[in-house]
Scaffold this motif. Structure first.
Motif, PDB file in Angstrom:
ATOM      1  N   PRO A 386       0.787  -1.225   0.000  1.00 47.18           N
ATOM      2  CA  PRO A 386       0.000   0.000   0.000  1.00 47.18           C
ATOM      3  C   PRO A 386       0.825   1.284   0.000  1.00 47.18           C
ATOM      4  CG  PRO A 386      -0.968  -1.601   1.499  1.00 47.18           C
ATOM      5  CD  PRO A 386       0.346  -2.174   1.048  1.00 47.18           C
ATOM      6  N   ALA A 387       2.066   1.250   0.493  1.00 48.82           N
ATOM      7  CA  ALA A 387       2.878   2.469   0.571  1.00 48.82           C
ATOM      8  C   ALA A 387       3.452   2.899  -0.773  1.00 48.82           C
ATOM      9  CB  ALA A 387       4.023   2.279   1.574  1.00 48.82           C
ATOM     10  N   GLU A 388       3.259   2.112  -1.819  1.00 49.00           N
ATOM     11  CA  GLU A 388       3.696   2.509  -3.159  1.00 49.00           C
ATOM     12  C   GLU A 388       3.092   3.865  -3.520  1.00 49.00           C
ATOM     13  OE1 GLU A 388       3.534  -0.373  -6.727  1.00 49.00           O
ATOM     14  OE2 GLU A 388       1.646   0.737  -6.758  1.00 49.00           O
ATOM     15  N   HIS A 389       3.892   4.717  -4.181  1.00 49.73           N
ATOM     16  CA  HIS A 389       3.402   6.078  -4.416  1.00 49.73           C
ATOM     17  C   HIS A 389       4.138   6.718  -5.594  1.00 49.73           C
ATOM     18  CE1 HIS A 389       1.425   9.809  -3.506  1.00 49.73           C
ATOM     19  NE2 HIS A 389       2.568  10.454  -3.435  1.00 49.73           N
ATOM     20  N   ALA A 390       3.507   7.721  -6.165  1.00 54.30           N
ATOM     21  CA  ALA A 390       4.146   8.620  -7.123  1.00 54.30           C
ATOM     22  C   ALA A 390       3.469   9.971  -6.982  1.00 54.30           C
ATOM     23  CB  ALA A 390       4.015   8.098  -8.552  1.00 54.30           C
ATOM     24  N   GLU A 391       4.257  11.021  -6.963  1.00 52.82           N
ATOM     25  CA  GLU A 391       3.701  12.362  -6.811  1.00 52.82           C
ATOM     26  C   GLU A 391       2.991  12.795  -8.097  1.00 52.82           C
ATOM     27  OE1 GLU A 391       3.501  14.248  -4.219  1.00 52.82           O
ATOM     28  OE2 GLU A 391       4.636  12.903  -2.876  1.00 52.82           O
ATOM     29  N   PRO A 392       1.894  13.564  -7.982  1.00 51.30           N
ATOM     30  CA  PRO A 392       1.171  14.018  -9.176  1.00 51.30           C
ATOM     31  C   PRO A 392       2.061  14.710 -10.199  1.00 51.30           C
ATOM     32  CG  PRO A 392      -0.127  14.463  -7.217  1.00 51.30           C
ATOM     33  CD  PRO A 392       1.209  13.980  -6.740  1.00 51.30           C
ATOM     34  N   GLU A 393       3.010  15.530  -9.727  1.00 45.61           N
ATOM     35  CA  GLU A 393       3.889  16.246 -10.655  1.00 45.61           C
ATOM     36  C   GLU A 393       4.774  15.277 -11.427  1.00 45.61           C
ATOM     37  OE1 GLU A 393       3.640  16.773  -7.435  1.00 45.61           O
ATOM     38  OE2 GLU A 393       2.685  18.752  -7.258  1.00 45.61           O
ATOM     39  N   ASP A 394       5.241  14.228 -10.762  1.00 50.87           N
ATOM     40  CA  ASP A 394       6.070  13.238 -11.448  1.00 50.87           C
ATOM     41  C   ASP A 394       5.242  12.425 -12.439  1.00 50.87           C
ATOM     42  OD1 ASP A 394       8.182  14.155  -9.979  1.00 50.87           O
ATOM     43  OD2 ASP A 394       8.284  12.425  -8.637  1.00 50.87           O
ATOM     44  N   CYS A 395       3.994  12.129 -12.057  1.00 50.88           N
ATOM     45  CA  CYS A 395       3.113  11.420 -12.991  1.00 50.88           C
ATOM     46  C   CYS A 395       2.882  12.246 -14.250  1.00 50.88           C
ATOM     47  CB  CYS A 395       1.774  11.110 -12.323  1.00 50.88           C
ATOM     48  SG  CYS A 395       1.869   9.899 -10.987  1.00 50.88           S
ATOM     49  N   GLU A 396       2.711  13.551 -14.080  1.00 52.52           N
ATOM     50  CA  GLU A 396       2.520  14.411 -15.251  1.00 52.52           C
ATOM     51  C   GLU A 396       3.788  14.471 -16.099  1.00 52.52           C
ATOM     52  OE1 GLU A 396      -0.314  15.500 -16.323  1.00 52.52           O
ATOM     53  OE2 GLU A 396      -1.239  14.561 -14.579  1.00 52.52           O
ATOM     54  N   SER A 397       4.953  14.429 -15.467  1.00 49.46           N
ATOM     55  CA  SER A 397       6.201  14.368 -16.227  1.00 49.46           C
ATOM     56  C   SER A 397       6.269  13.082 -17.039  1.00 49.46           C
ATOM     57  CB  SER A 397       7.407  14.453 -15.281  1.00 49.46           C
ATOM     58  OG  SER A 397       7.468  15.707 -14.628  1.00 49.46           O
ATOM     59  N   GLY A 398       5.772  11.990 -16.450  1.00 48.59           N
ATOM     60  CA  GLY A 398       5.741  10.727 -17.176  1.00 48.59           C
ATOM     61  C   GLY A 398       4.816  10.783 -18.377  1.00 48.59           C
ATOM     62  N   VAL A 399       3.632  11.388 -18.206  1.00 44.53           N
ATOM     63  CA  VAL A 399       2.698  11.515 -19.323  1.00 44.53           C
ATOM     64  C   VAL A 399       3.291  12.379 -20.424  1.00 44.53           C
ATOM     65  CG1 VAL A 399       0.449  12.413 -20.042  1.00 44.53           C
ATOM     66  CG2 VAL A 399       0.654  11.122 -17.927  1.00 44.53           C
ATOM     67  N   GLU A 400       3.932  13.469 -20.040  1.00 41.56           N
ATOM     68  CA  GLU A 400       4.531  14.346 -21.041  1.00 41.56           C
ATOM     69  C   GLU A 400       5.614  13.604 -21.820  1.00 41.56           C
ATOM     70  OE1 GLU A 400       5.470  17.487 -23.462  1.00 41.56           O
ATOM     71  OE2 GLU A 400       3.705  17.155 -22.203  1.00 41.56           O
ATOM     72  N   ALA A 401       6.434  12.822 -21.119  1.00 44.95           N
ATOM     73  CA  ALA A 401       7.475  12.053 -21.810  1.00 44.95           C
ATOM     74  C   ALA A 401       6.844  11.022 -22.745  1.00 44.95           C
ATOM     75  CB  ALA A 401       8.370  11.364 -20.786  1.00 44.95           C
ATOM     76  N   LEU A 402       5.823  10.316 -22.275  1.00 46.20           N
ATOM     77  CA  LEU A 402       5.172   9.315 -23.109  1.00 46.20           C
ATOM     78  C   LEU A 402       4.496   9.961 -24.311  1.00 46.20           C
ATOM     79  CD1 LEU A 402       4.360   6.332 -23.495  1.00 46.20           C
ATOM     80  CD2 LEU A 402       2.332   6.798 -22.095  1.00 46.20           C
ATOM     81  N   THR A 403       3.863  11.102 -24.113  1.00 44.76           N
ATOM     82  CA  THR A 403       3.201  11.804 -25.209  1.00 44.76           C
ATOM     83  C   THR A 403       4.197  12.182 -26.297  1.00 44.76           C
ATOM     84  OG1 THR A 403       1.571  12.706 -23.646  1.00 44.76           O
ATOM     85  CG2 THR A 403       1.718  13.764 -25.801  1.00 44.76           C
ATOM     86  N   ARG A 404       5.347  12.675 -25.900  1.00 41.01           N
ATOM     87  CA  ARG A 404       6.372  13.053 -26.871  1.00 41.01           C
ATOM     88  C   ARG A 404       6.887  11.837 -27.632  1.00 41.01           C
ATOM     89  NH1 ARG A 404      10.547  16.321 -23.374  1.00 41.01           N
ATOM     90  NH2 ARG A 404      11.716  16.292 -25.347  1.00 41.01           N
ATOM     91  N   VAL A 405       7.082  10.737 -26.923  1.00 44.02           N
ATOM     92  CA  VAL A 405       7.568   9.519 -27.568  1.00 44.02           C
ATOM     93  C   VAL A 405       6.538   8.998 -28.575  1.00 44.02           C
ATOM     94  CG1 VAL A 405       8.107   7.084 -27.166  1.00 44.02           C
ATOM     95  CG2 VAL A 405       9.132   8.840 -25.719  1.00 44.02           C
TER      96      VAL A 405
END
Length: 427
Positions: A386-405
């Motif tokens: 349950p302690a697994e986590h990712a910050e919203p800002e980092d998730c958005e960085s991931g989406v931006e990277a995936l979108t560019r790819v």
């Protein structure tokens, strides 16, 4: 790219499913393939994909595909992204769903920007990636690619004794048609999976996103130890044939063998142990022990497993029990496609690169198509909990990277239908 509205953020998408599959006993989430919770997530995925203008097409192995079919090159090899929706028992909120949600968000942003792909683009939600119900990880992608023999897969049973064949049939699949799908596999030109990092490498590297380089060899084994059931209060110690004793030796041996090979990055874990009948005042008649072993060197994994089995075997002999060992899954080392990784680096710049000991569907597909991975920082470093986590800002960085790819790999068509990929006919 267009500005991100709240409706298209990863955080808002995660909130939309945060009540699905909560595990009140373990904490976290238990979303196993074809259970009520996982089926609800499938329906949610199909609805969101349709809202993105994608054509939803389940395949014969329980995987769900959402296709963006462009013109004029609809028959070109597709650019595919996605992950899985199922979880381990009591897992975190990000492992799997983050990749699916990020893929949908990336498609939303591409469509909102007016992007028109020059080749098909698809989002896939693979089935039973964790092996939480039937024991074999990446089962959906293994069936698709032929990495597991269909008959063996269909005979797998869950904790209630139901076979995959029976469960799949109840879910509307045709078990006799499950297995390798060469036509569907041929439609995939390249696969990119985004996933929450299952470790703290990006914390130490101070980066929100990384490129995956490889997956360590890893496997699962079941040690089935048979003894004699009896009464805990009346059976004399000298008369007992208690399978829990060699099971305990297996647990200790796993730690000792991995520690001895720690210079090779070895890990060995007993995370599941099932006694039968399982009464607190009864000596078990059988105990099943599941061993997970991993290392950067496949030979080291095999040596660790051999040592654990030998220790359990010696204890079983002393206790008057019998030991059988079943190899449930095995994955050799995966090296993600170097040309694809170089291209992704060219798109995204100087990102750090990470190897992992965690398995993924991308690792299964990598034996058949160019595959790559993006990882999003996990500040806790904890996963499968349950302690697994990712910050919203980092998730958005991931989406931006995936979108560019995706934008670069899928190319673009202009108003005249010209191919904006510069004639790159592969991916």
């Amino acid at each position: 790219m267009t500005a991100v509205s709240d409706a298209a953020t990863v955080a808002s998408r995660l909130r939309a499913i945060e009540g699905v599959g909560r595990d009140r006993r373990r904490g976290g989430y238990s979303r196993h393939v074809f259970t009520t919770a996982e089926r609800e997530l499938r329906e949610w995925f199909a609805e969101r994909a349709a809202a993105c203008g994608l054509d939803v097409e389940p395949d014969g192995n329980g995987n769900v595909w959402a296709w963006w079919h462009p013109c004029p090159r609809g028959d070109a090899p597709a650019v595919v992204t996605g992950s899985h929706l199922d979880s381990v028992p009591g897992g975190g909120a990000f492992d799997g769903p983050l990749g699916v949600i990020s893929a949908l968000c990336a498609v939303e942003r591409l469509r909102a920007s007016g992007f028109r792909p020059a080749r098909p683009l698809a989002v896939v939600a693979f089935a039973e990636e964790e092996g939480g119900r039937f024991g074999v990880p990446c089962l959906g992608s293994r069936l698709l690619t032929g990495a597991i023999e269909p008959g063996s897969a269909l005979r797998l049973t869950d904790g209630d004794g139901d076979t995959l064949a029976d469960v799949a049939a109840r879910a509307g699949l045709r078990p006799e048609r499950m297995g390798p799908d060469a036509d569907l596999l041929a439609r995939i030109g390249v696969f990119v999976e985004l996933h929450v990092e299952q470790g703290r490498g990006l914390v130490d590297l101070d980066s929100p996103v990384a490129l995956g380089t490889s997956i360590d060899p890893h496997g699962r084994w079941r040690l089935s130890i048979t003894g004699r059931g009896d009464h805990a209060g009346s059976a004399a110690l000298a008369d007992r044939r208690d399978p829990m004793v060699p099971a305990a030796h297996a647990v200790v041996a796993a730690r000792q063998a991995a520690r001895a090979a720690s210079h090779d990055g070895a890990r060995a874990t007993v995370g599941r142990l099932e006694p039968s009948p399982g009464g607190s005042n009864a000596i078990a008649s059988r105990v099943d022990v599941w061993l997970d072993a991993r290392s950067a060197d496949g030979n080291v994994v095999r040596q660790v497993v051999a040592e654990v089995c030998a220790a359990a075997g010696r204890s079983a002999e002393q206790e008057g029990c019998e030991l059988e060992v079943f190899a449930e899954s095995w994955s050799e080392a995966t090296r993600f496609d170097p040309l694809l990784r170089a291209r992704m680096r060219g798109i995204l710049g100087d990102l750090p690169e990470l190897a992992t000991g965690a398995g993924h569907d991308a690792g299964v597909l990598a034996a058949h198509v160019p595959a790559g991975m993006l990882y999003v920082r996990n500040p806790t470093g904890i996963s499968h909990a349950p302690a697994e986590h990712a910050e919203p800002e980092d998730c958005e960085s991931g989406v931006e990277a995936l979108t560019r790819v995706l934008s670069e790999l899928a190319g673009s068509t202009g108003a005249d239908g010209a191919d904006g990929t510069g004639g790159n006919g592969s991916w």
